[in-house]
Write a protein that holds these residues in place. Structure first.
Motif, PDB file in Angstrom:
ATOM      1  N   CYS A  14      36.437 -44.381 -39.302  1.00 31.59           N
ATOM      2  CA  CYS A  14      36.593 -44.291 -40.760  1.00 31.59           C
ATOM      3  C   CYS A  14      36.993 -45.619 -41.391  1.00 31.59           C
ATOM      4  O   CYS A  14      37.553 -45.653 -42.479  1.00 31.59           O
ATOM      5  N   TYR A  28      33.415 -40.831 -35.265  1.00 32.16           N
ATOM      6  CA  TYR A  28      34.682 -40.591 -35.955  1.00 32.16           C
ATOM      7  C   TYR A  28      35.438 -41.895 -36.190  1.00 32.16           C
ATOM      8  O   TYR A  28      36.615 -42.036 -35.868  1.00 32.16           O
ATOM      9  N   HIS A  85      30.833 -35.124 -39.084  1.00 31.93           N
ATOM     10  CA  HIS A  85      31.914 -35.130 -40.074  1.00 31.93           C
ATOM     11  C   HIS A  85      32.891 -33.991 -39.776  1.00 31.93           C
ATOM     12  O   HIS A  85      33.455 -33.905 -38.698  1.00 31.93           O
ATOM     13  N   ASN A  86      33.078 -33.059 -40.711  1.00 30.41           N
ATOM     14  CA  ASN A  86      34.074 -32.003 -40.526  1.00 30.41           C
ATOM     15  C   ASN A  86      33.511 -30.773 -39.828  1.00 30.41           C
ATOM     16  O   ASN A  86      34.203 -29.756 -39.712  1.00 30.41           O
ATOM     17  N   LEU A 145      32.960 -44.771 -45.790  1.00 35.35           N
ATOM     18  CA  LEU A 145      33.338 -43.641 -44.950  1.00 35.35           C
ATOM     19  C   LEU A 145      34.765 -43.195 -45.231  1.00 35.35           C
ATOM     20  O   LEU A 145      35.079 -42.007 -45.130  1.00 35.35           O
ATOM     21  N   ASP A 187      29.113 -38.028 -33.191  1.00 35.20           N
ATOM     22  CA  ASP A 187      29.787 -38.709 -34.298  1.00 35.20           C
ATOM     23  C   ASP A 187      30.850 -39.618 -33.701  1.00 35.20           C
ATOM     24  O   ASP A 187      31.611 -39.181 -32.826  1.00 35.20           O
ATOM     25  N   TYR A 203      34.521 -40.916 -48.197  1.00 32.36           N
ATOM     26  CA  TYR A 203      33.783 -39.695 -47.851  1.00 32.36           C
ATOM     27  C   TYR A 203      34.635 -38.759 -46.994  1.00 32.36           C
ATOM     28  O   TYR A 203      34.553 -37.540 -47.128  1.00 32.36           O
ATOM     29  N   ARG A 204      35.447 -39.337 -46.139  1.00 31.40           N
ATOM     30  CA  ARG A 204      36.248 -38.516 -45.236  1.00 31.40           C
ATOM     31  C   ARG A 204      37.675 -38.317 -45.740  1.00 31.40           C
ATOM     32  O   ARG A 204      38.590 -38.042 -44.976  1.00 31.40           O
TER      33      ARG A 204
END
Length: 359
Positions: free
Chosen positions: A223, A221, A198-199, A228, A219, A231-232
């Motif tokens: 989305c 990445y 994630h981040n 997701l 990950d 969440y992102r």
């Protein structure tokens, strides 16, 4: 993520509402203690009695919840206790003294508030774990999980948080702070594999706190999925990745590297040839994905290393089921605050001499 009060449909009796009632009772107790602290001057000499009456009310609420718990919460599970006992004994024993110190003015508000939030959070996670393992005992006995340990007393490593973070749990396990539940033998330059970056907040925390730690993060990445996207923060995959790279820029090329791919598509050369001291799984939380990631990547942990992950909780029954079904026979399931779970690869925690070298 905090436990839900409405999920876990696969359980025989949904224990989530009981957890919600306990959370509310503890929140109300904290509020009452704070209110009495500020009202102590107007209450004159009666404020100790006011707090004792208020605390008795809290205990009655906990007793009412205990009386309504399902059969599984009364079973002594792999934890060596039941959810009912944790609720009626540990929660009051841990939270009560700090709340009393707040209400009576014996503890400073700043430090005491932080302590009670952390203590209540850790105790509620213990209660939640006991609910989960009680249901496991009801359905499967001790065939899948024969021994479990909840580690409540994890030290803080962040002055800005009021409860233990999963990074604190991992640091304790990586650096020997949990005895035989820790990485064994300890390494001055442990290698950690994280699935679901994630981040990169967890990676940043660990790399800054452990100056020898080496990190590999996987990950894709992506989305596109609705869950997701929320969440992102409704950012695109490249935007999230760019932010993660910026955060870890001081470590990239030296102690950290990204593998941008789905976990099932990562190749052996991308993983590297060195066994990992810790594999931390925090990818998709449905049962199929959690099972796939754990079953594949547990094999990359060295003997005595940690096979760990996040979100062992009522909110994510798929994670719970994957953990219980993949826990190696005879291994101890370890749990800690912030919904962290782990076991030691090769069941190293079952050795009679915890300091003996591994073969």
């Amino acid at each position: 993520m905090e436990p839900s009060q409405a999920l876990l449909r696969n359980f025989t009796h949904d224990p989530s509402p009981h957890l919600g009632h306990v959370e509310q009772a503890v929140r109300d107790a904290i509020g009452t203690a704070m209110a009495l602290r500020f009202a102590s001057a107007s209450l004159a000499g009666d404020w100790p009695g006011s707090w004792r009456r208020a605390w008795r009310g809290v205990l009655r609420r906990l007793s009412n919840v205990a009386a309504a718990l399902p059969q599984s919460a009364r079973l002594v599970s792999a934890l060596g206790t039941s959810a009912r006992i944790v609720l009626l004994k540990e929660v009051p024993d841990v939270v009560g003294p700090v709340l009393t110190g707040i209400a009576t003015g014996k503890l400073s508000l700043s430090g005491a508030h932080r302590s009670v939030v952390n203590a209540s959070s850790a105790s509620l996670k213990h209660f939640e774990s006991a609910l989960i393992l009680g249901e496991e005992a009801l359905k499967h006995g001790s065939t899948r999980v024969s021994r479990a340990v909840y580690h409540r007393d994890i030290p803080f490593r962040d002055d800005f948080l009021h409860s233990v973070h999963r990074g604190d749990v991992l640091m304790a396990a990586l650096t020997g702070g949990l005895g035989s539940a820790s990485l064994s033998p300890n390494s001055s330059a442990p290698l950690l594999l994280e699935l679901g970056v994630h981040n990169a907040e967890l990676a940043d925390r660990l790399l800054n706190q452990h100056h020898g730690l080496r990190w590999v993060g996987i990950d894709p990445y992506e989305c596109e999925e609705p869950g997701l996207q929320a969440y992102r923060g409704f950012r695109s995959g490249p935007e999230v990745l760019r932010g993660a790279r910026d955060l870890l820029r001081p470590f990239l090329g030296r102690r950290a590297r990204f593998v941008v791919a789905r976990s099932e598509d990562v190749t052996e050369p991308e993983i590297g040839g060195e066994a990992f001291d810790c594999v931390f799984v925090d990818g998709l939380h449905d049962q199929q994905s959690a099972f796939r990631d754990l079953s594949r990547y547990a094999a990359y942990a060295r003997r005595g290393g940690l096979v760990a992950g996040h979100d062992y909780s009522l909110e994510f029954p798929g994670v719970v089921e994957a953990v219980h079904s993949l826990l190696p026979k005879g291994c101890t399931l370890h749990m800690g605050p912030d919904s962290v779970f782990w076991w030691l690869s090769g069941c190293a925690d079952e050795r009679s001499d915890e300091h003996a070298p591994l073969e």
